[in-house]
Design a protein around this motif. Structure first.
Motif, PDB file in Angstrom:
ATOM      1  N   UNK A  53       4.707 -10.223  16.083  1.00 16.09           N
ATOM      2  CA  UNK A  53       3.771 -10.383  14.961  1.00 16.09           C
ATOM      3  C   UNK A  53       3.256  -9.030  14.501  1.00 16.09           C
ATOM      4  N   UNK A  54       3.872  -8.505  13.437  1.00 11.81           N
ATOM      5  CA  UNK A  54       3.516  -7.203  12.891  1.00 11.81           C
ATOM      6  C   UNK A  54       2.277  -7.249  11.998  1.00 11.81           C
ATOM      7  N   UNK A  55       1.753  -8.456  11.785  1.00 17.27           N
ATOM      8  CA  UNK A  55       0.543  -8.599  10.986  1.00 17.27           C
ATOM      9  C   UNK A  55      -0.693  -8.009  11.637  1.00 17.27           C
ATOM     10  N   UNK A  56      -0.617  -7.645  12.922  1.00 15.83           N
ATOM     11  CA  UNK A  56      -1.778  -7.046  13.585  1.00 15.83           C
ATOM     12  C   UNK A  56      -1.819  -5.523  13.438  1.00 15.83           C
ATOM     13  N   UNK A  57      -0.885  -4.933  12.703  1.00 20.22           N
ATOM     14  CA  UNK A  57      -0.961  -3.509  12.393  1.00 20.22           C
ATOM     15  C   UNK A  57      -2.183  -3.241  11.501  1.00 20.22           C
ATOM     16  N   UNK A  58      -2.628  -1.982  11.400  1.00 22.08           N
ATOM     17  CA  UNK A  58      -3.882  -1.686  10.687  1.00 22.08           C
ATOM     18  C   UNK A  58      -3.972  -2.224   9.263  1.00 22.08           C
ATOM     19  N   UNK A  59      -2.889  -2.136   8.480  1.00 17.89           N
ATOM     20  CA  UNK A  59      -2.954  -2.682   7.128  1.00 17.89           C
ATOM     21  C   UNK A  59      -2.266  -4.035   7.023  1.00 17.89           C
ATOM     22  N   UNK A  60      -1.926  -4.619   8.166  1.00 19.21           N
ATOM     23  CA  UNK A  60      -1.429  -5.991   8.175  1.00 19.21           C
ATOM     24  C   UNK A  60       0.059  -6.168   8.022  1.00 19.21           C
ATOM     25  N   UNK A  61       0.855  -5.086   8.140  1.00 17.08           N
ATOM     26  CA  UNK A  61       2.309  -5.251   8.051  1.00 17.08           C
ATOM     27  C   UNK A  61       3.038  -4.185   8.861  1.00 17.08           C
ATOM     28  N   UNK A  62       4.335  -4.394   9.020  1.00  9.14           N
ATOM     29  CA  UNK A  62       5.188  -3.473   9.760  1.00  9.14           C
ATOM     30  C   UNK A  62       5.287  -2.098   9.117  1.00  9.14           C
ATOM     31  N   UNK A  63       4.923  -1.991   7.846  1.00 10.48           N
ATOM     32  CA  UNK A  63       5.075  -0.726   7.124  1.00 10.48           C
ATOM     33  C   UNK A  63       4.324   0.425   7.797  1.00 10.48           C
ATOM     34  N   UNK A  64       3.252   0.107   8.522  1.00  9.63           N
ATOM     35  CA  UNK A  64       2.437   1.160   9.131  1.00  9.63           C
ATOM     36  C   UNK A  64       3.221   1.991  10.141  1.00  9.63           C
ATOM     37  N   UNK A  65       4.205   1.390  10.789  1.00  5.63           N
ATOM     38  CA  UNK A  65       4.985   2.121  11.795  1.00  5.63           C
ATOM     39  C   UNK A  65       5.723   3.312  11.185  1.00  5.63           C
ATOM     40  N   UNK A  66       6.320   3.105  10.049  1.00  2.00           N
ATOM     41  CA  UNK A  66       7.037   4.195   9.403  1.00  2.00           C
ATOM     42  C   UNK A  66       6.131   5.084   8.582  1.00  2.00           C
ATOM     43  N   UNK A  67       5.068   4.490   8.032  1.00  5.24           N
ATOM     44  CA  UNK A  67       4.182   5.258   7.163  1.00  5.24           C
ATOM     45  C   UNK A  67       3.438   6.328   7.941  1.00  5.24           C
ATOM     46  N   UNK A  68       3.050   6.027   9.193  1.00  4.09           N
ATOM     47  CA  UNK A  68       2.314   7.019   9.964  1.00  4.09           C
ATOM     48  C   UNK A  68       3.154   8.274  10.181  1.00  4.09           C
ATOM     49  N   UNK A  69       4.452   8.123  10.401  1.00  8.23           N
ATOM     50  CA  UNK A  69       5.311   9.290  10.591  1.00  8.23           C
ATOM     51  C   UNK A  69       5.556  10.004   9.259  1.00  8.23           C
ATOM     52  N   UNK A  70       5.811   9.232   8.200  1.00  9.24           N
ATOM     53  CA  UNK A  70       6.083   9.834   6.891  1.00  9.24           C
ATOM     54  C   UNK A  70       4.884  10.634   6.388  1.00  9.24           C
ATOM     55  N   UNK A  71       3.684  10.089   6.528  1.00  4.91           N
ATOM     56  CA  UNK A  71       2.492  10.779   6.027  1.00  4.91           C
ATOM     57  C   UNK A  71       2.142  11.976   6.913  1.00  4.91           C
ATOM     58  N   UNK A  72       2.302  11.848   8.232  1.00  4.51           N
ATOM     59  CA  UNK A  72       2.065  13.001   9.100  1.00  4.51           C
ATOM     60  C   UNK A  72       2.980  14.161   8.725  1.00  4.51           C
ATOM     61  N   UNK A  73       4.225  13.875   8.456  1.00  4.62           N
ATOM     62  CA  UNK A  73       5.158  14.948   8.117  1.00  4.62           C
ATOM     63  C   UNK A  73       4.931  15.478   6.702  1.00  4.62           C
ATOM     64  N   UNK A  74       4.498  14.605   5.799  1.00  3.04           N
ATOM     65  CA  UNK A  74       4.147  15.076   4.461  1.00  3.04           C
ATOM     66  C   UNK A  74       2.964  16.031   4.546  1.00  3.04           C
TER      67      UNK A  74
END
Length: 350
Positions: A53-74
């Protein structure tokens, strides 16, 4: 003693991090539950059905897993801003992580094609919204051009850091089960997630783990991979997978073929009925797109294409509150009764 969990990127830094790389931004993503779905599994005919259940991520979806790496590197690269095309979940995630990083976030969205719950998240986090008269694929093409001229870092799944981060869900499944499942089922929209999971399972296979069959499911009205050609005007109630020309098409096909899996289509009726059964039997409210994978597994089990003893994991990609309009509730049919115990008991049938 600190009770704070180890941030996702640090937990798997031996696999993900570059030399001496540090990750300044985290919202506590990852570590989502893998739930043994006993009642749903009994109804479907699978003894070892699990829901990630990826809905328990901070913004409610699986997208946070990839976004945290993409934004850190940006952020580390000195980016002036981030930009994405989105039908909802990507915009919510990009806006949140950009806010935490102190970066402006621009969202290019297709007119009338975004669930209100997701749009509200992005607006609340301060994203600057630009609506275009076209579908998601037109919005993504514009974003590609913006990324090419260096105006902003693109944080859609065409950014390889997104898929690098998303594969951590596969790591977590193997860690929780002590092995890879026999089959992994999930919805397919832009196809980045099935690509990332397959990559993650293969990386963990280097430690001796088996590989699962990858089972991807598109909505019938937005099933370009199933049809073998782009869909000019994709339509489905599952807004998160309403995509007619997936950016990671080749990766999805490779995951299917290399794993001995499949990519098929399910109807909107199957998606909505399965969404209801998931919450009624397991108490997990997922968005419609999430239910596509479970709907596909229900069909495969009914047709005898999955053995009842196999370990099957279905990925629920986002929380149901992301897209509440898809639920046809009973609240509009309720009539007030007297606030008196006898009347309430009668209404309860007790």
């Amino acid at each position: 003693m600190s009770l704070a969990p180890i941030p996702l990127l640090d937990r798997y830094r031996d696999i993900l991090a570059r030399d001496d790389e540090r990750f300044a931004v985290t919202l506590g993503e990852g570590g989502t539950p893998l739930i043994h779905a006993n009642r749903l599994g009994e109804e479907i005919g699978l003894a070892n059905l699990h829901l990630k259940f990826e809905g328990t991520n901070p913004t409610g979806s699986f997208k946070d897993r990839g976004m945290v790496l993409a934004v850190n590197r940006a952020l580390a690269s000195g980016a002036r801003a981030v930009v994405c095309a989105s039908t909802g979940n990507t915009s919510a995630s990009a806006a949140a992580y950009a806010a935490a990083a102190g970066l402006p976030c621009y969202v290019i969205l297709p007119a009338g094609k975004v669930a209100r719950g997701k749009l509200a998240q992005a607006l609340a986090a301060g994203a600057r919204m630009i609506m275009v008269d076209g579908n998601f694929d037109a919005a993504l093409e514009a974003v590609r051009r913006i990324g090419e001229d260096g105006s902003a870092v693109v944080v859609n799944s065409i950014n390889p850091d997104r898929l690098e981060g998303q594969q951590t869900a596969a790591f977590e499944i193997v860690d929780a089960l002590g092995r890879a499942p026999d089959a992994l089922a999930l919805p397919v929209g832009n196809a980045g997630n099935i690509t990332a999971y397959w990559r993650g399972f293969r990386r963990y296979a280097a430690d001796g783990h088996r590989l699962p069959r990858m089972l991807g499911f598109q909505a019938e009205g937005a099933a370009p991979i199933v049809r073998g050609e782009p869909v000019a005007e994709p339509e489905t109630v599952a807004t998160a997978i309403r995509i007619g020309n997936p950016a990671s098409w080749d990766g999805a096909v490779a995951a299917r073929d290399q794993s001995g899996g499949l990519i098929e289509a399910v109807s909107d009726d199957e998606i909505l009925e399965t969404q209801r059964r998931i919450v009624q039997l397991e108490g997990i409210f997922c968005e419609p797109a999430s239910a596509a994978g479970v709907a596909g597994v229900r069909r495969l089990a009914r047709e005898g294409r999955i053995d009842s003893r196999e370990v099957v994991v279905c990925v629920l990609t986002g929380h149901g509150l992301k897209d509440p309009d898809a639920i046809q509730g009973e609240e509009g049919t309720l009539t007030p009764i007297a606030a008196e115990l006898g009347a309430i008991r009668a209404a309860m049938g007790l």
